[in-house]
Enzyme design. Structure first.
Site, PDB file in Angstrom:
ATOM      1  CB  SER A  65      83.519 -35.194 -21.753  1.00  0.00           C
ATOM      2  OG  SER A  65      83.179 -34.143 -22.376  1.00  0.00           O
ATOM      3  CE  LYS A  68      79.706 -33.998 -22.883  1.00  0.00           C
ATOM      4  NZ  LYS A  68      80.976 -33.338 -23.559  1.00  0.00           N
ATOM      5  CE1 TYR A 190      77.483 -32.008 -20.365  1.00  0.00           C
ATOM      6  CE2 TYR A 190      78.036 -29.676 -19.896  1.00  0.00           C
ATOM      7  CZ  TYR A 190      78.213 -31.022 -20.849  1.00  0.00           C
ATOM      8  OH  TYR A 190      79.397 -31.201 -21.389  1.00  0.00           O
ATOM      9  CE1 TYR A 242      85.631 -34.791 -25.932  1.00  0.00           C
ATOM     10  CE2 TYR A 242      87.992 -34.328 -25.835  1.00  0.00           C
ATOM     11  CZ  TYR A 242      86.588 -34.496 -25.381  1.00  0.00           C
ATOM     12  OH  TYR A 242      86.578 -34.671 -24.013  1.00  0.00           O
ATOM     13  CB  VAL A 260      88.280 -30.806 -20.909  1.00  0.00           C
ATOM     14  CG1 VAL A 260      88.017 -30.640 -22.411  1.00  0.00           C
ATOM     15  CG2 VAL A 260      87.026 -30.731 -19.879  1.00  0.00           C
TER      16      VAL A 260
HETATM   17  N1  GLN Z   1      81.977 -29.853 -18.926  1.00  0.00           N
HETATM   18  C1  GLN Z   1      82.840 -29.764 -20.043  1.00  0.00           C
HETATM   19  C2  GLN Z   1      82.063 -29.026 -21.069  1.00  0.00           C
HETATM   20  O1  GLN Z   1      80.880 -28.964 -21.114  1.00  0.00           O
HETATM   21  C3  GLN Z   1      82.945 -31.280 -20.615  1.00  0.00           C
HETATM   22  C4  GLN Z   1      83.878 -30.983 -21.896  1.00  0.00           C
HETATM   23  C5  GLN Z   1      84.820 -32.254 -21.909  1.00  0.00           C
HETATM   24  O2  GLN Z   1      85.198 -32.880 -21.376  1.00  0.00           O
HETATM   25  N2  GLN Z   1      85.314 -32.501 -23.191  1.00  0.00           N
HETATM   26  O3  GLN Z   1      82.733 -28.288 -21.688  1.00  0.00           O
END
Ligand code: GLN
Length: 306
Positions: A65, A68, A190, A242, A260
């Site tokens: 993530s 992002k 993605y 988050y 994550v």
């Molecule tokens: N690729 C992970 C997902 O889409 C990324 C989530 C994350 O790092 N919080 O669930």
């Protein structure tokens, strides 16, 4: 005066050792569950070019993530405020992969850092570039000053095969008219985006422009204007970790983005970017030892944006 952070990073590395076995490695992406939680790395990239590291700072990990953040920077740089008609700027108060809010908020994700928001940002990039994932990879390579950065194909495949929730999110948004490209194209891109691997040094360097009012510290290249950079910092603070962003602001006091894979990148505006990695996660999906390390860093150095 330029501060030497080496002793501080060394002592943090020592302090968090006992926590490494306490976190839980993400298991919903099978490939990530194979990573040993007993690892910890930290790197500070100062705007004057000095780098301090400790532990497994050179070890590559799945940034997930955290991409992002870079995707948002690229979309915001190219499209400006237009993006806000398709994605909000409020904390969600829900897990990053939650579907519930999307239904009653008409397919408009709360922010660009939850999965729904990141899928919309990927969709925006896909309208602009022939291949959004490649464009993003090249952007991150340039920011990290590391042309060898790449996707991890095994992680991308593993995530794609289990991406049921992200498919559900994408289909719901498609139904609401907030996804313009085919669902399959966006999920595939993605998953590749999330699979990019970096180490702490590369990650801290790649984010350093956001601690430097939007321009790359070593050559002055402007990525975002100062005002846009400030706004991304604000989003990182309010939405970057988050639904634990409030607690993170309380404990650490810096804008940050987590993933994550166990990575977190945080900014001390005007001074440095710092990246930590430890794969064991807490219940909110943030690195358990990583959050503690950053809390210790801001406590020991009296750094905070407040
Ligand atoms: N690729 C992970 C997902 O889409 C990324 C989530 C994350 O790092 N919080 O669930």
């Amino acid at each position: 005066m330029a501060i030497n952070y080496q002793l501080i990073l060394d002592s943090i590395c020592d302090e968090v050792k006992g926590l490494l076995s306490k976190g839980k490695v993400a298991s919903y992406i099978p490939q990530l569950s194979a990573v040993s939680p007993l690892q910890f790395g930290i790197a500070a990239y100062c705007l004057d070019g000095r780098v301090f590291t400790a532990g497994d700072a050179q070890k590559k990990f799945s940034v997930q993530s955290i991409t992002k953040l870079f995707a948002l920077a690229l979309a915001f740089a190219r499209e400006g405020d237009k993006i806000w008609s398709r994605v909000g700027r409020e904390p969600s108060g829900n897990p990053f992969n939650s579907l519930s809010q999307l239904e009653y908020e008409y397919g408009i994700p709360r922010n660009p850092f939850i999965n729904a928001g990141a899928l919309v940002i990927h969709d925006i990039l896909a309208a602009r570039f022939v291949q959004a994932d490649i464009a993003l990879l090249q952007f991150i390579r340039m920011l990290a000053r590391q042309p060898a950065l790449d996707f991890d194909k095994a992680v991308a495949l593993s995530e794609h095969q289990t991406a049921h929730r992200n498919y559900a999110i994408a289909h719901l948004m498609k139904d609401f008219g907030n996804l313009h490209n085919p669902v399959e194209t966006i999920i595939e891109g993605y998953c590749r985006q999330c699979s990019i691997t970096m180490n702490c040094i590369e990650l801290a360097r790649a984010a350093s422009f956001l601690a430097n009012h939007g321009s790359i510290p070593w050559d002055g290249t402007r990525i975002l204007d100062a005002s846009s950079s400030k706004r991304l910092n604000a989003l990182m603070l309010t939405c970057g970790t988050y639904d634990a962003a409030g607690d993170f602001a309380y404990r650490v006091g810096l804008p940050a983005k987590s993933g994550v894979g166990g990575g977190i990148v945080a900014l001390v505006p005007g001074e440095l970017a710092i990246a930590v990695w430890s794969p064991g996660l807490d219940a909110t999906g943030n690195s358990l030892a990583g959050v503690m390390a950053l809390e210790r860093f801001t406590t020991l150095t009296a750094r905070s944006i407040f």
